[in-house]
Design an enzyme around this catalytic site. Structure first.
Site, PDB file in Angstrom:
ATOM      1  N   LYS A  15       0.850  -1.201   0.000  1.00  0.00           N
ATOM      2  CA  LYS A  15       0.000   0.000   0.000  1.00  0.00           C
ATOM      3  C   LYS A  15       0.879   1.242   0.000  1.00  0.00           C
ATOM      4  O   LYS A  15       1.903   1.295   0.698  1.00  0.00           O
ATOM      5  CB  LYS A  15      -0.913  -0.025   1.230  1.00  0.00           C
ATOM      6  CG  LYS A  15      -1.996   1.058   1.228  1.00  0.00           C
ATOM      7  CD  LYS A  15      -2.881   0.940   2.477  1.00  0.00           C
ATOM      8  CE  LYS A  15      -3.972   1.992   2.499  1.00  0.00           C
ATOM      9  NZ  LYS A  15      -4.807   1.928   3.729  1.00  0.00           N
ATOM     10  N   SER A  29      -9.774   2.489   2.850  1.00  0.00           N
ATOM     11  CA  SER A  29      -8.858   3.157   1.951  1.00  0.00           C
ATOM     12  C   SER A  29      -7.964   2.201   1.154  1.00  0.00           C
ATOM     13  O   SER A  29      -7.450   2.560   0.110  1.00  0.00           O
ATOM     14  CB  SER A  29      -7.971   4.107   2.742  1.00  0.00           C
ATOM     15  OG  SER A  29      -7.099   3.375   3.593  1.00  0.00           O
ATOM     16  N   SER A  88      -9.795   0.069   6.981  1.00  0.00           N
ATOM     17  CA  SER A  88      -9.188   0.180   5.645  1.00  0.00           C
ATOM     18  C   SER A  88      -8.556  -1.099   5.117  1.00  0.00           C
ATOM     19  O   SER A  88      -8.204  -1.176   3.946  1.00  0.00           O
ATOM     20  CB  SER A  88      -8.130   1.294   5.634  1.00  0.00           C
ATOM     21  OG  SER A  88      -8.760   2.539   5.696  1.00  0.00           O
TER      22      SER A  88
END
Lengths: 504, 530
Positions: free
Chosen positions: B80, B155, B179
Site C-alpha cells: 500500500k 482506503s 481500511s
C-alpha cells in the site's frame, strides 16, 4: 523603533510592586536528541556542524518517521526535578503543541502540557548581601527545541525585508527542560538582582548535575523573564510581558530593570501594558515588542499519540535522588573552606558569576588565590568593558595555563595580561600565543647581562651611586633594561643581576 | 493467464522451495497480469517491474547456491502506498507527495525484504487513507475486480483489488477504521488488522496515530498469517510497539484448518453490529456463516455492546483531530509539492502548497480536526470522544469475559457503485460502522469472505474480533471458517470472480451497471436493498 519612555527605578518601585516569573530552558547535553538518534549539538564537547548535518527523519518531520523518547534525557530531567525540590510524576505525558512555523519540522512541538514530569518545588537563591530567598517552582517539563531560521537578503537579518529564509534543523529536537516558576512576590528593589541570582542558581544546579553545558552565550540556558507591575495596595496582578532572548546573567538583570522602568512609565501615564513577548537587545540595552501573546493562544494541545506515558520506576527515582550532588549552597560553603577564601572574597566571586570558572581553573591545577586574582581582575575587567559574561571570554583551562606560565617565570604579570588579550581575541591557547608572538620572558642571563652592561655603561653616575651603596638608584637601570627587553624580562632577576654587575 | 497467479502465497512458496518454479517466473507472471488487467482495475500507483525481476533473479541465484532462505523468499507482494519504500515513490495517493521517495523503508517493508519477499509495486488508496472507496485517491479510483463499476473499498482498495484480481498473491495494507477489513469484504479477500502495537507503524505515513495499524491482505487466511509473522513483532523505532513475543499466526491458521473444529469456542454476535440497516444478502450470508460455525462446534451467543453506537461519532472526532496534526508537516518547506509565487511569504507558500496538494476529503478532515481540538471545544469534542473510546473498550472487555471471539458482518453492504457516495461524506463514513470499534479499542480484527449476496452476486465478509494480543485466535477461527466454506464452494470464493482483461474494457462495464452475478451462486438478484 520608538524609544521607550522610562521612569526612574526608585520612583517606579515607590509606586508599583513588581511581580516576577521565569521560564528557563535548559538544553540537556545527552549524546543524542530528545526523540531521535541524531547527534545532539548541545552534547558535551559537541563541535559546531554544517547546517542540517545533525538531523534524523524525525527532526525533519519526514512522513512515517516516529519519535522515541531518549531515556537519558528522562533521567536528566528527573535529576533536575529532584534538585529543584520537585515531586516527580509517577506518570507524565507528552503532548503536541500545534503551530505552523518553518523551524518546526512537524509543525508541532512535542512538549509536556498538563502532565509535566516534575512539579511543585522551590530553589534557594543567595543574594549579593548573603541573604537567601526561596523561589517557588511550579513545574519542570521535557520538550524538544526548534530549528533555526536565517533570513537572507534584508539589511537587518530580520524577517522584514528579507527575500528568503534558510532553515537549519540541527537544533530541532535538542532535548530541553523548561523550568517554570510561580509568581515571585516581594522582590521589590532587588527584583533585577533576584532575576540574575535565580538564573545563576539554575545554571549552577544544572552544571553540578552535569546535565547541560549551561553556556548562556551558546543558548544552552535561555531565560524568558516575565515582569508585571501592580500599583501599591492592589491585589490583582498587572498585565505581564515576557522578555525573550536574554543571553547572559547581566542581561537578565538589565532586562528586568528595563521592563520595570518601561512599564511604570506607561502605567503612570495612564496607559496599559500589552500582553506580549519582548525582545531584549543586548547592544542598546532595551526591549522591543515581539508578538502579542494572550492566554487564549490556541496551540490545540492534545496527548501525543506516538508516545506512551513516561512512567519512571520508583527505584530509578530513588537511585537518582541518592546520586544528587550537594546543593550549590552547601557546595559553596565547602568550596570556600577548601580554597581558604574569606566571606567577602568568596561573595565577590559568586556575585561576579565566575565561581564555576574559578573552580574549573583550580581543578586544572591553578592555586586558588591566583585563579581568584585572574577571574576577578583582568578577565572581569574585560568582560565588564564588553558587557559580556566573564565565562564567555576564555576557558578555565587557558586561564590555568596562563597562571602556570607566570608561576614558572615564563611570563611576567604584564606579559600575561597581553597574552590574555590575544587568547580572548581567539588566537589560541596561552602557550600558542606565547610561541607565536614571542612574548616569553627572557630568562637567558647572557642576553640580560649584555643589556645591563650596556645600561650601566650609559649611566656611569648611577653605577657609582650603586657602588656607594645607594641600592635604590638601581631602579633607573632596571627601567632601561626592561625597556630594552621590551618588557620580556623578569624585573626581580634583572635587579639581582644589576646589583651583581655593578659590584663586579 | 499463467496458472501460477492463482496459487496462494503458501502454495507458491512451497513450489519455489521445491524448485518447481522460479521467483523470476512468479514475478514475471504477476507483472504480466498487472500489465493485462491493471489498466481496468487500477490497483497500482507504481509498478516496480524491473526492480522486482532483478530481486527475484537474485533470490533464485541464492537458492541455487544453497543459501538459507526464508519460507516466503521469492514470493511477490504488493505494498500500500501509505508505507515508505526507499526505492519507490511513497505518496499516500496524494498530490502533495507526488514523486516523493523516502530515505528509509517502513519497518514492515524492511522485514518483508529481509524475508525475501519481492515488492511488486505500490497500491492505490484513498488520499492519506481517508475514505472507504479509493475514490479519494488523487490518481483516480481503483475498480472492484468483481464489477468494475463498483468500489473496491477503502482506503486500501488497491491492495484488496490487487490480490482479488490475481495481480499479487499477498499485499500490505493499513487499517485506521477498517481500511484493510472493509476492502477485503467487498472484494472477497482476506485482511487482518492486528492488535494495536503488534506491527510497527514506523514508516507508515500517519493518518491517526492512535488508530493506525499495518496488516496483511491476501486471498487465504494462512497467507495473511504467514505475512503477519514476517511483519509483526517489537520494533524499537515505534514507541507504541508491544515488546512481548508473539506466537506463530501461521501455526494457529494451520492448526485451525487441520482440526476443522470450533468445539469449545464461544462466539459472540454483537447485536449492535447486525441491525436492520444492513443489506439483506449480507445478513443472510452472515446468518449462514454462524450456522456453519455452530455446526462445527462453536457456542454462538448474542452479546451487547451498547456504546458501539457512539463509536463512529467518537472516531470522526479522534481521527480528524490526530490527522489535522499529523498532516501539518506537509508544508512544502522540506519535501513534497511546493507552490511558489514571487514575493510571497513563507506562510503564503505553505498555504498555497496545501491548497493545491490536498484533496477535498483531506481538507474536510483537517478542518474538522482543527475545530475539534480548538480551545473551548476540546472538552466537548476531543475530550468526550476519548471518553466514548474508553466506554467502547469497556464494552469489549465485558464481551470478552463472555466469549472468545466477537463476530459481525464486515460491512453493512456489498460493494456500492463508484460515485454513489463520494459526494455524501456522512453516507461514506457510516460504511465503517462495523470496523471502527476494533480500532478504538486496539483489538485485532479479521475480515474474510463468506459468500456472495444473493441480490447482487457480490462478496460478503465476516469480521472476527479477538481480545488484544490474541491475534492468533483470529487465525485459528478464521482458518476453520474458511475451510468449512471452501469445502462447500469447492474452492476459494475468488475462483468465482469474473475473468478480467482480454476483450473487456472498463467502458463496457461502465455502460452496464449492475452486472449480473457470477455463475455458480445459484441465486437471482433481487435488486438492491440499499
Amino acid at each position: 523603533m520608538a524609544t521607550d519612555v522610562l521612569m526612574g527605578f526608585d520612583e517606579a518601585l515607590e509606586r508599583y510592586e513588581p511581580v516576577l516569573g521565569f521560564e528557563v530552558h535548559v538544553e540537556l547535553s545527552t549524546a543524542t536528541k530528545m526523540f531521535s538518534s541524531a547527534p545532539n549539538p548541545a552534547a558535551a564537547g559537541a563541535e559546531s556542524a554544517q547546517p542540517n548535518t545533525m538531523v534524523a527523519p524525525v527532526d525533519m518531520g519526514l512522513p512515517g518517521a516516529l519519535p522515541v523518547v531518549n531515556a537519558q534525557a528522562v533521567r536528566y530531567s528527573i535529576s533536575l526535578g529532584l534538585a529543584l525540590g520537585c515531586s516527580i510524576a509517577p506518570s507524565s505525558r507528552f503532548a503536541r503543541k500545534n503551530y505552523f512555523y518553518p523551524d518546526l519540522g512537524k509543525n508541532y512541538q512535542i512538549s509536556q502540557f498538563d502532565e509535566p514530569i516534575a512539579f511543585e518545588g522551590s530553589v534557594e537563591v543567595e543574594l549579593e548581601d548573603g541573604s537567601q530567598l526561596t523561589v517557588p517552582i511550579e513545574r519542570a517539563h521535557m520538550e524538544e527545541d526548534a530549528g533555526k531560521l536565517t533570513h537572507v537578503g534584508g539589511a537587518t537579518g530580520r524577517i522584514q525585508g528579507a527575500d528568503h529564509s534558510l532553515v537549519d534543523y540541527n537544533r530541532a529536537g535538542v532535548p530541553l527542560v523548561e523550568i517554570v516558576t510561580k509568581p515571585i512576590y516581594g522582590a521589590e528593589h532587588r527584583a533585577p538582582e533576584i532575576a540574575k541570582a535565580y538564573v545563576a542558581t539554575i545554571r549552577d544546579i544544572v552544571r553540578s548535575l552535569g546535565i547541560s553545558e549551561a553556556r548562556m552565550e551558546r543558548g544552552n540556558l535561555r531565560c524568558d523573564a516575565n515582569v508585571s507591575l501592580r500599583p501599591r495596595g492592589q491585589q490583582a496582578l498587572g498585565t505581564r510581558t515576557e522578555t525573550k532572548n536574554v543571553n547572559s546573567l547581566r542581561s537578565v538583570e538589565r532586562a528586568v530593570r528595563y521592563e520595570i522602568q518601561r512599564q511604570a512609565a506607561i502605567l503612570a501615564a495612564g496607559g496599559s501594558i500589552t500582553q506580549e513577548t519582548r525582545h531584549w537587545h543586548e547592544d542598546t540595552g532595551t526591549t522591543s515588542a515581539g508578538r502579542p501573546k494572550s492566554d487564549a493562544d490556541d496551540y490545540r494541545y492534545f496527548p501525543e499519540p506516538d508516545l506512551l506515558p513516561v512512567r519512571p520506576a520508583p527505584e530509578l527515582i530513588e537511585e537518582l535522588r541518592a546520586a544528587l550532588p550537594e546543593s550549590p549552597a552547601v557546595f559553596r560553603r565547602r568550596l570556600q573552606a577548601d580554597y581558604g577564601f574569606s566571606d567577602s572574597e568568596f561573595r565577590d566571586i559568586v556575585n561576579a558569576g565566575v565561581l564555576a570558572e574559578l573552580q574549573e581553573t583550580i581543578a586544572e591545577g591553578a592555586a586558588p588565590a591566583q585563579a581568584r586574582k585572574w577571574w576577578l581582575g583582568e578577565i572581569l575587567r574585560i568582560a565588564n568593558a564588553r558587557g559580556v559574561d566573564a565565562g564567555s571570554l576564555v576557558s578555565p583551562l587557558h586561564v590555568s595555563e596562563l597562571i602556570a606560565l607566570t608561576e614558572n617565570g615564563d611570563l611576567t604579570d604584564r606579559l600575561a595580561r597581553q597574552v590574555l588579550e590575544h587568547v580572548v581575541a581567539g588566537e589560541g591557547s596561552p602557550e600558542h600565543v606565547v610561541a607565536a608572538r614571542g612574548l616569553k620572558v627572557v630568562s637567558d642571563d647572557t642576553a640580560l647581562i649584555a643589556a645591563i652592561d650596556a645600561a650601566l655603561a650609559g649611566q656611569p653616575d648611577v653605577l657609582q651611586k650603586i657602588r656607594d651603596g645607594k641600592v635604590q638608584a638601581a631602579g633607573a637601570v632596571i627601567g632601561a633594561v626592561m625597556k630594552a627587553m621590551r618588557g620580556q624580562a623578569d624585573a626581580a632577576r634583572v635587579r639581582e643581576l644589576v646589583l651583581e654587575r655593578a659590584s663586579a | 493467464m499463467s496458472e501460477l497467479i492463482r496459487w496462494s502465497a503458501a502454495e507458491l512458496a512451497e513450489r519455489l522451495t521445491a524448485g518447481d518454479v522460479s521467483s523470476v517466473e512468479a514475478v514475471r507472471a504477476h507483472v504480466d497480469r498487472i500489465a493485462e488487467v491493471d489498466p481496468d482495475v487500477h490497483a497500482f500507483l507504481h509498478v516496480a517491474g524491473d526492480a522486482a525481476l532483478a530481486r527475484a533473479e537474485q533470490i533464485d541465484r541464492q537458492r541455487a547456491d544453497g543459501a538459507e532462505l526464508g519460507p516466503l523468499a521469492g514470493v511477490p507482494i504488493a505494498i500500500k502506498d501509505v508505507l515508505c519504500t526507499k526505492d519507490m515513490p511513497s505518496t499516500a495517493a496524494s498530490r502533495i507527495l507526488e514523486g516523493w521517495i523516502p530515505p528509509y523503508d517502513a519497518t514492515p517493508v524492511a522485514r518483508l525484504r529481509a524475508a525475501g519477499l519481492v515488492p511488486l509495486g505500490k497500491t492505490n488508496m484513498d488520499e492519506f487513507a481517508m475514505g472507504s472507496s479509493t475514490e479519494h485517491s488523487a490518481y483516480g479510483p481503483t475498480r472492484n475486480p468483481w464489477d468494475l463499476t463498483r468500489i473496491p473499498g477503502g482506503s486500501g482498495g488497491g491492495s484488496a483489488a490487487a490480490v482479488a484480481a490475481f495481480e499479487a498473491p499477498v499485499a500490505l495494507g493499513s487499517d485506521t477504521g477498517g481500511s484493510i477489513r472493509q476492502p477485503a469484504a467487498v472484494t472477497g479477500s482476506v485482511g487482518v488488522k492486528p492488535t494495536y502495537g503488534g506491527v510497527s507503524r514506523f514508516g507508515a505515513i500517519a493518518l491517526a496515530s492512535s488508530l493506525d495499524q499495518v496488516g496483511p491482505v491476501s486471498r487465504a487466511v494462512l497467507d495473511a498469517a504467514l505475512i503477519h509473522d514476517v511483519i509483526g513483532g517489537h520494533d524499537p523505532l515505534d514507541a507504541t510497539s508491544i515488546p512481548d513475543a508473539w506466537p506463530s499466526m501461521a501455526a494457529a491458521a494451520r492448526e485451525g484448518a487441520a482440526s476443522g473444529s470450533l468445539a469449545g469456542v464461544r462466539v459472540g454476535v454483537v447485536r449492535q453490529l447486525n441491525g436492520d440497516g444492513f443489506q439483506a444478502g449480507v445478513r443472510q450470508r452472515f446468518a449462514e456463516a454462524l450456522e456453519r460455525m455452530a455446526a462445527a462446534g462453536a457456542e454462538v451467543v448474542e452479546v451487547e455492546a451498547p456504546n458501539f453506537e457512539h463509536a463512529i461519532s467518537a472516531y470522526y472526532l479522534i481521527l480528524p483531530a490526530e490527522a489535522s496534526s499529523n498532516l501539518a508537516k506537509y508544508d512544502s518547506v522540506r519535501f513534497g509539492l511546493r507552490v511558489e509565487q514571487a514575493g510571497s511569504t513563507t506562510e503564503q507558500m505553505m498555504a498555497r502548497s496545501r491548497e493545491a496538494g490536498f484533496g477535498p476529503e483531506v481538507k474536510r478532515r483537517i478542518i474538522l480536526g482543527t475545530y475539534a481540538l480548538s480551545a473551548g471545544y476540546y472538552d466537548a469534542y476531543y475530550g468526550s470522544a476519548q471518553q466514548v473510546r474508553t466506554l467502547v473498550q469497556r464494552d469489549f472487555d465485558a464481551a470478552f469475559e463472555q466469549v472468545d471471539v466477537l463476530v459481525s458482518p464486515s460491512t453493512p453492504t456489498t460493494a456500492f457503485p463508484l460515485g454513489q457516495k463520494v459526494d455524501d461524506p456522512m453516507a461514506m463514513y457510516l460504511n465503517d460502522v462495523t470496523t471502527i470499534p476494533a480500532n478504538l479499542a486496539g483489538v485485532p480484527g479479521m475480515g474474510l469472505p463468506i459468500g456472495l449476496a444473493p441480490e447482487d452476486g457480490l462478496p460478503v465478509g465476516l469480521q472476527i474480533m479477538a481480545p488484544a494480543r490474541q491475534d492468533a485466535r483470529l487465525y485459528r477461527v478464521g482458518a476453520v471458517v474458511e475451510a468449512l466454506l471452501e469445502a462447500e464452494w469447492g474452492g476459494p470464493l475468488l475462483a468465482q470472480a469474473p475473468q478480467l482483461g482480454g476483450t473487456r474494457s472498463p467502458l463496457q462495464f461502465a455502460a452496464t451497471p449492475g452486472t449480473a452475478p457470477a455463475a455458480g451462486t445459484g441465486t437471482e438478484p433481487d435488486g438492491g436493498t440499499r
